[in-house]
Motif scaffolding. Sequence first.
Motif, PDB file in Angstrom:
ATOM      1  N   ILE A   1       1.367  -1.178   0.117  1.00 33.67           N
ATOM      2  CA  ILE A   1       0.054   0.080   0.071  1.00 33.67           C
ATOM      3  C   ILE A   1       0.662   1.434  -0.203  1.00 33.67           C
ATOM      4  O   ILE A   1       0.830   2.455  -0.517  1.00 33.67           O
ATOM      5  CB  ILE A   1      -0.766   0.114   1.457  1.00 33.67           C
ATOM      6  CG1 ILE A   1      -1.964   1.327   1.185  1.00 33.67           C
ATOM      7  CG2 ILE A   1      -0.439   0.337   2.380  1.00 33.67           C
ATOM      8  CD1 ILE A   1      -2.383   1.173  -0.221  1.00 33.67           C
ATOM      9  N   ASP A   2       1.586   1.178   0.833  1.00 37.67           N
ATOM     10  CA  ASP A   2       2.985   2.512   0.472  1.00 37.67           C
ATOM     11  C   ASP A   2       3.454   2.381  -0.733  1.00 37.67           C
ATOM     12  O   ASP A   2       4.307   3.887  -1.132  1.00 37.67           O
ATOM     13  CB  ASP A   2       4.005   2.432   1.733  1.00 37.67           C
ATOM     14  CG  ASP A   2       3.382   1.868   3.166  1.00 37.67           C
ATOM     15  OD1 ASP A   2       2.484   2.838   3.130  1.00 37.67           O
ATOM     16  OD2 ASP A   2       4.439   1.744   3.779  1.00 37.67           O
ATOM     17  N   LEU A   3       3.933   1.833  -1.907  1.00 35.56           N
ATOM     18  CA  LEU A   3       4.953   1.499  -3.070  1.00 35.56           C
ATOM     19  C   LEU A   3       3.323   2.626  -3.950  1.00 35.56           C
ATOM     20  O   LEU A   3       3.804   2.677  -4.604  1.00 35.56           O
ATOM     21  CB  LEU A   3       4.898   0.106  -3.757  1.00 35.56           C
ATOM     22  CG  LEU A   3       6.238  -0.178  -2.494  1.00 35.56           C
ATOM     23  CD1 LEU A   3       6.118  -1.760  -2.636  1.00 35.56           C
ATOM     24  CD2 LEU A   3       7.271   0.267  -2.822  1.00 35.56           C
ATOM     25  N   LEU A   4       2.115   1.686  -3.694  1.00 34.98           N
ATOM     26  CA  LEU A   4       1.310   2.062  -4.449  1.00 34.98           C
ATOM     27  C   LEU A   4       0.409   3.935  -3.838  1.00 34.98           C
ATOM     28  O   LEU A   4       0.172   4.505  -5.160  1.00 34.98           O
ATOM     29  CB  LEU A   4      -0.392   1.663  -3.998  1.00 34.98           C
ATOM     30  CG  LEU A   4      -0.257   0.278  -4.389  1.00 34.98           C
ATOM     31  CD1 LEU A   4      -1.520  -1.097  -4.167  1.00 34.98           C
ATOM     32  CD2 LEU A   4       0.097   0.139  -6.343  1.00 34.98           C
ATOM     33  N   LYS A   5       0.790   4.206  -2.738  1.00 32.55           N
ATOM     34  CA  LYS A   5       0.330   5.625  -2.649  1.00 32.55           C
ATOM     35  C   LYS A   5       1.829   6.785  -2.919  1.00 32.55           C
ATOM     36  O   LYS A   5       1.171   7.593  -3.678  1.00 32.55           O
ATOM     37  CB  LYS A   5       0.337   5.705  -1.674  1.00 32.55           C
ATOM     38  CG  LYS A   5      -0.888   5.197  -0.196  1.00 32.55           C
ATOM     39  CD  LYS A   5      -0.701   5.581   1.127  1.00 32.55           C
ATOM     40  CE  LYS A   5      -2.216   4.657   1.774  1.00 32.55           C
ATOM     41  NZ  LYS A   5      -1.876   4.884   3.076  1.00 32.55           N
ATOM     42  N   GLU A   6       2.545   6.046  -2.464  1.00 34.10           N
ATOM     43  CA  GLU A   6       4.002   6.870  -3.348  1.00 34.10           C
ATOM     44  C   GLU A   6       3.910   6.857  -4.767  1.00 34.10           C
ATOM     45  O   GLU A   6       4.148   7.789  -5.500  1.00 34.10           O
ATOM     46  CB  GLU A   6       5.628   6.046  -2.911  1.00 34.10           C
ATOM     47  CG  GLU A   6       7.015   6.697  -3.530  1.00 34.10           C
ATOM     48  CD  GLU A   6       6.901   8.159  -3.516  1.00 34.10           C
ATOM     49  OE1 GLU A   6       7.368   8.736  -3.645  1.00 34.10           O
ATOM     50  OE2 GLU A   6       5.933   8.185  -1.840  1.00 34.10           O
ATOM     51  N   THR A   7       3.705   6.069  -5.531  1.00 32.44           N
ATOM     52  CA  THR A   7       3.118   5.793  -6.893  1.00 32.44           C
ATOM     53  C   THR A   7       2.057   6.944  -6.884  1.00 32.44           C
ATOM     54  O   THR A   7       2.523   7.989  -8.477  1.00 32.44           O
ATOM     55  CB  THR A   7       2.878   4.555  -7.879  1.00 32.44           C
ATOM     56  OG1 THR A   7       3.542   3.328  -7.425  1.00 32.44           O
ATOM     57  CG2 THR A   7       2.948   5.199  -8.992  1.00 32.44           C
ATOM     58  N   GLU A   8       1.304   7.050  -6.726  1.00 32.93           N
ATOM     59  CA  GLU A   8      -0.054   8.606  -6.679  1.00 32.93           C
ATOM     60  C   GLU A   8       0.794   9.541  -6.982  1.00 32.93           C
ATOM     61  O   GLU A   8       0.494  10.857  -7.426  1.00 32.93           O
ATOM     62  CB  GLU A   8      -0.721   7.876  -6.417  1.00 32.93           C
ATOM     63  CG  GLU A   8      -1.837   6.622  -6.725  1.00 32.93           C
ATOM     64  CD  GLU A   8      -2.420   6.838  -7.563  1.00 32.93           C
ATOM     65  OE1 GLU A   8      -3.480   7.945  -7.941  1.00 32.93           O
ATOM     66  OE2 GLU A   8      -2.802   6.256  -8.445  1.00 32.93           O
ATOM     67  N   ARG A   9       1.813   9.717  -5.784  1.00 30.65           N
ATOM     68  CA  ARG A   9       2.589  10.977  -5.295  1.00 30.65           C
ATOM     69  C   ARG A   9       3.220  11.750  -6.741  1.00 30.65           C
ATOM     70  O   ARG A   9       3.229  12.413  -6.866  1.00 30.65           O
ATOM     71  CB  ARG A   9       3.340  10.799  -4.095  1.00 30.65           C
ATOM     72  CG  ARG A   9       2.219  10.909  -2.857  1.00 30.65           C
ATOM     73  CD  ARG A   9       3.387  11.106  -1.454  1.00 30.65           C
ATOM     74  NE  ARG A   9       3.971  10.015  -1.516  1.00 30.65           N
ATOM     75  CZ  ARG A   9       3.563   8.798   0.109  1.00 30.65           C
ATOM     76  NH1 ARG A   9       2.432   9.009   0.374  1.00 30.65           N
ATOM     77  NH2 ARG A   9       4.296   7.821  -0.025  1.00 30.65           N
ATOM     78  N   GLU A  10       3.698  10.340  -7.599  1.00 31.63           N
ATOM     79  CA  GLU A  10       4.950  10.729  -8.330  1.00 31.63           C
ATOM     80  C   GLU A  10       3.997  11.153  -9.622  1.00 31.63           C
ATOM     81  O   GLU A  10       4.256  11.917 -10.024  1.00 31.63           O
ATOM     82  CB  GLU A  10       5.439   9.159  -8.518  1.00 31.63           C
ATOM     83  CG  GLU A  10       6.887   8.891  -7.151  1.00 31.63           C
ATOM     84  CD  GLU A  10       7.579   7.469  -7.561  1.00 31.63           C
ATOM     85  OE1 GLU A  10       8.525   7.221  -7.261  1.00 31.63           O
ATOM     86  OE2 GLU A  10       6.251   6.704  -8.626  1.00 31.63           O
ATOM     87  N   LEU A  11       2.766  10.448  -9.107  1.00 31.48           N
ATOM     88  CA  LEU A  11       2.193  11.051 -10.380  1.00 31.48           C
ATOM     89  C   LEU A  11       1.222  12.114 -10.237  1.00 31.48           C
ATOM     90  O   LEU A  11       1.286  13.243 -11.269  1.00 31.48           O
ATOM     91  CB  LEU A  11       0.991  10.050 -10.636  1.00 31.48           C
ATOM     92  CG  LEU A  11       1.007   8.919 -11.311  1.00 31.48           C
ATOM     93  CD1 LEU A  11       0.108   7.877 -11.371  1.00 31.48           C
ATOM     94  CD2 LEU A  11       1.660   8.502 -12.421  1.00 31.48           C
ATOM     95  N   ARG A  12       1.343  12.906  -8.989  1.00 31.79           N
ATOM     96  CA  ARG A  12       0.896  13.983  -8.699  1.00 31.79           C
ATOM     97  C   ARG A  12       2.083  15.398  -8.490  1.00 31.79           C
ATOM     98  O   ARG A  12       1.393  16.223  -8.825  1.00 31.79           O
ATOM     99  CB  ARG A  12       0.005  14.263  -7.695  1.00 31.79           C
ATOM    100  CG  ARG A  12      -1.576  13.501  -7.620  1.00 31.79           C
ATOM    101  CD  ARG A  12      -1.854  12.942  -6.126  1.00 31.79           C
ATOM    102  NE  ARG A  12      -3.100  12.561  -6.687  1.00 31.79           N
ATOM    103  CZ  ARG A  12      -3.609  11.512  -6.651  1.00 31.79           C
ATOM    104  NH1 ARG A  12      -2.737  10.579  -7.285  1.00 31.79           N
ATOM    105  NH2 ARG A  12      -4.589  10.763  -7.246  1.00 31.79           N
ATOM    106  N   GLU A  13       3.121  15.012  -8.630  1.00 32.48           N
ATOM    107  CA  GLU A  13       4.356  15.656  -8.484  1.00 32.48           C
ATOM    108  C   GLU A  13       4.303  17.107 -10.071  1.00 32.48           C
ATOM    109  O   GLU A  13       4.858  17.796 -10.529  1.00 32.48           O
ATOM    110  CB  GLU A  13       5.530  14.860  -8.617  1.00 32.48           C
ATOM    111  CG  GLU A  13       5.385  14.595  -7.883  1.00 32.48           C
ATOM    112  CD  GLU A  13       6.934  13.681  -6.927  1.00 32.48           C
ATOM    113  OE1 GLU A  13       7.826  13.934  -8.218  1.00 32.48           O
ATOM    114  OE2 GLU A  13       7.193  13.080  -6.382  1.00 32.48           O
ATOM    115  N   SER A  14       3.713  15.678 -11.093  1.00 30.22           N
ATOM    116  CA  SER A  14       3.372  16.154 -12.680  1.00 30.22           C
ATOM    117  C   SER A  14       2.506  17.645 -12.206  1.00 30.22           C
ATOM    118  O   SER A  14       1.122  17.111 -12.568  1.00 30.22           O
ATOM    119  CB  SER A  14       3.795  15.227 -13.950  1.00 30.22           C
ATOM    120  OG  SER A  14       4.887  15.524 -13.603  1.00 30.22           O
TER     121      SER A  14
END
Length: 330
Positions: free
Chosen positions: A259-272
């Motif tokens: 779940i932490d990896l998936l949340k971090e993935t979403e954070r990465e996408l929102r950096e753009s």
Amino acid sequence: MDRTELLLSLFDSRGFGLEVGPSYNPLLPKSGGFNVETIDHADAATLRRKYSDNASKIEEVDYVSDGRSLLEVIGKKERYDFIFASHVIEHVTDIVRFIQDCETLLKPDGRLVLAVPDKRYCFDALRPLSTVGQALQAYIEQRKRHAPGIIFDQAAYTCTKAKQIVWIEPTFDDVDLVQGGEEARTMFESAQASDNYHDAHGWQFTPTSFRYLIKKLRSLGYIKSGELAFHKHESPRPSMHEFYISLSKAAPALQKPDIDLLKETERELRESRISRDDKCDFDAAKQLNAAKQQIQYLTARNDALLQSTSWKVTAPLRYIRSAFLHLSMG
């Protein structure tokens, strides 16, 4: 460290290795003293004609990929101390089989080192992330060619930013599509009508979405390798369009929860962000969200306190204290 130094820090390049698809830009040139074999999509003479401006950098090719799997072409188990592939894995039709082949070709403690495009900062920016399920689907299909739909997506979604195919700025300003729908349709229909291989980016990742893919494939038993080392570039830095990972069968299990990896993935996408002007709105929204979370926390804490035994027991003391303060202020 520059790119070469970073990549070489992920494995011992003094061993015997395989470089996959070096073309005219090998990380480990034989002329530089590296003990390597190479596999590419064509022999050296063909590559020199194709990349005539860089022909002097192209070295002899030991194995030519002919549509068979990596293992079938090379045919030698536990041969290499390391395998290095830069911007290759996103092209393969079956990502699970590719990793499995590398595992078989590597010695028990060997390393597979990959440079992988970060889809946020290259021409894949508008394409959705690839999933574990899609990788498993390609594996059970034993996919040897990219599906026509993938060919369509590459044509329809490929973009540039200020006419560049890679960039470091985390916005979509100056991003535009390269082709229109009709060109994508033509390529889609061509892929349907032919059994020929059509090259494409079949997979798109952010750094953490790729880490999640590797973790899940390993935990599900489809691959034996895990993450041994990982590097992504912090913003803004050169080479942000790629990240680096070293995989090994000897790597310990990645302890970070799914779940932490998936949340971090979403954070990465929102950096753009959509545009530079959105930064103020983004910061304001971030502050508002933090305030809402604080209010929720304080409300929950207050409700719990009101229901607690200690709150009820100390009620008389609070009354006396409030009355004393009232008198003192008066």
